[in-house]
Design a protein around this motif. Structure first.
Motif, PDB file in Angstrom:
ATOM      1  N   VAL A  47      -0.369  -1.241 -17.649  1.00 32.87           N
ATOM      2  CA  VAL A  47       0.876  -0.457 -17.326  1.00 32.87           C
ATOM      3  C   VAL A  47       1.946  -0.805 -17.860  1.00 32.87           C
ATOM      4  N   LEU A  88       3.246  -0.825  -5.233  1.00 31.04           N
ATOM      5  CA  LEU A  88       1.831  -0.448  -6.293  1.00 31.04           C
ATOM      6  C   LEU A  88       1.214   0.045  -7.654  1.00 31.04           C
ATOM      7  N   ILE A  89       3.111  -0.163  -8.323  1.00 31.39           N
ATOM      8  CA  ILE A  89       3.780  -1.689  -9.833  1.00 31.39           C
ATOM      9  C   ILE A  89       2.638  -2.828  -9.376  1.00 31.39           C
ATOM     10  N   ARG A 138       0.381  -1.496   0.369  1.00 32.29           N
ATOM     11  CA  ARG A 138       0.008  -0.177  -0.069  1.00 32.29           C
ATOM     12  C   ARG A 138       0.605   1.268   0.445  1.00 32.29           C
ATOM     13  N   ARG A 139       2.171   1.435   0.360  1.00 34.48           N
ATOM     14  CA  ARG A 139       3.037   1.982   1.005  1.00 34.48           C
ATOM     15  C   ARG A 139       4.201   2.401   0.155  1.00 34.48           C
ATOM     16  N   THR A 140       4.723   1.708  -1.069  1.00 36.64           N
ATOM     17  CA  THR A 140       5.703   1.216  -1.920  1.00 36.64           C
ATOM     18  C   THR A 140       5.343   1.446  -3.165  1.00 36.64           C
ATOM     19  N   ARG A 141       6.835   2.233  -4.229  1.00 36.49           N
ATOM     20  CA  ARG A 141       6.134   2.265  -5.283  1.00 36.49           C
ATOM     21  C   ARG A 141       6.120   1.112  -5.677  1.00 36.49           C
ATOM     22  N   TYR A 142       6.832   0.154  -5.684  1.00 33.57           N
ATOM     23  CA  TYR A 142       6.899  -1.162  -6.098  1.00 33.57           C
ATOM     24  C   TYR A 142       5.440  -2.288  -5.500  1.00 33.57           C
ATOM     25  N   ILE A 153       6.757   0.205 -17.501  1.00 34.19           N
ATOM     26  CA  ILE A 153       7.283  -0.734 -16.336  1.00 34.19           C
ATOM     27  C   ILE A 153       7.521  -1.677 -17.071  1.00 34.19           C
ATOM     28  N   ALA A 174       8.453  -7.103 -11.853  1.00 36.35           N
ATOM     29  CA  ALA A 174       7.396  -7.585 -10.029  1.00 36.35           C
ATOM     30  C   ALA A 174       6.670  -8.236  -9.777  1.00 36.35           C
TER      31      ALA A 174
END
Length: 297
Positions: free
Chosen positions: A181, A169-170, A163-167, A186, A191
């Motif tokens: 995406v 979210l990816i 919920r809080r990191t870029r990966y 990306i 991922a």
């Protein structure tokens, strides 16, 4: 009190395994029957490093922690290789995924038996973990506290990561719309490999703690634990990490209470395992999507 804390400890192990299963299935749609091999990799890598590479090095805690880190790294690498070599060519081909992962699970158990034999191996851990702490008159083994604390940290860590990191979210965006995406430049494949590696780390961590819990490891231990982890995932709801956490606690407590009181009343009939299966049947009849599963069309 002893049964309750021990049930929480057993549930913590089930959750660590189920969290990886839920993560991989919920984000990638892969039902990984080779997850037990990840558990075995973690436990055996930790045991082998402790006995052969770090024997007599530093204190018992340093030896255990460094060996455990090696076990987690081995679990992550093995899981990533499984995704790259076996799973990546089979996305959206669920029958082939089941066949490949079941075959890998069987072959891996045979491989471990061929190298280290079918017998159980003693698991060396710091003596404090075998000591007890008295709580309300009950003598609780200290390793139960370690298992519970680890499971809580993993639950919080996974939720924050997604919920809080870029990966995170990816990964979530890639599950919803992989083509969009990818069009944004990306690489979703990296991922997804990361998801498998995280699942491998959680399973390897369960393998390390299973050795602490049972004091020994053997080639079939991962498969035995995986059976109950699958039950936890189904009861909690496929793809729901929070649901798996709730279900793991329920299953762990139910097993402990049923085994103890059932043995006192009717003898050793394996009432704990039977109770878990009856709970699974009841959930499937009343709420097929599980405790926290999403409604499907």
């Amino acid at each position: 009190m002893l049964l309750t804390i021990t049930g929480f400890g057993l549930g913590a192990m089930y959750f660590l395994i189920a969290s990886g299963l839920s993560l991989i299935y919920g984000l990638m749609g892969v039902l990984n029957f080779a997850h037990g091999a990840f558990i075995t990799v973690g436990s055996y890598a930790t045991w082998w490093m402790s006995e052969n590479m770090f024997d007599g090095v530093g204190s018992a805690w340093i030896r255990f922690l460094v060996s455990a880190l090696c076990g987690l790294a081995a679990g992550a690498i093995f899981a990533a290789l499984v995704e790259l070599v076996l799973i990546r060519p089979l996305y959206q081909r669920h029958i082939e995924q089941v066949l490949v992962t079941v075959g890998l699970s069987i072959a891996f158990v045979a491989l471990v038996q061929g190298i280290w034999g079918p017998d159980a191996h003693p698991y060396t851990v710091p003596s404090w973990l075998h000591d007890t702490t008295t709580l309300f008159g009950a003598h609780i083994p200290n390793d139960r506290w370690l298992e519970i604390a680890t499971a809580v940290c993993v639950l919080i860590g996974l939720q924050l990561f997604l919920r809080r990191t870029r990966y995170g979210l990816i990964i979530r965006a890639g599950v919803e719309n992989r083509a969009m995406v990818t069009a944004l430049g990306i690489d979703v494949r990296k991922a997804f490999t990361l998801v498998f590696a995280l699942g491998g780390i959680a399973a390897a961590l369960a393998g390390v703690l299973s050795g602490v819990y049972y004091t020994t490891i053997d080639p079939t231990q991962g498969t035995s634990l995986l059976i109950f982890a699958f039950i936890v995932v189904v009861i909690g709801g496929l793809g729901s990490i929070t649901g798996s956490a709730i279900a793991a606690v329920v299953v762990g407590l139910l097993q402990q209470y049923a085994n103890y009181y059932g043995t006192n009343w009717i003898g050793d009939w394996g009432l704990g395992d039977l109770s878990v299966l009856l709970l699974l049947a009841a959930v499937l009849l009343v709420r097929p999507r599980g405790l926290a599963g999403a409604v499907t069309a």
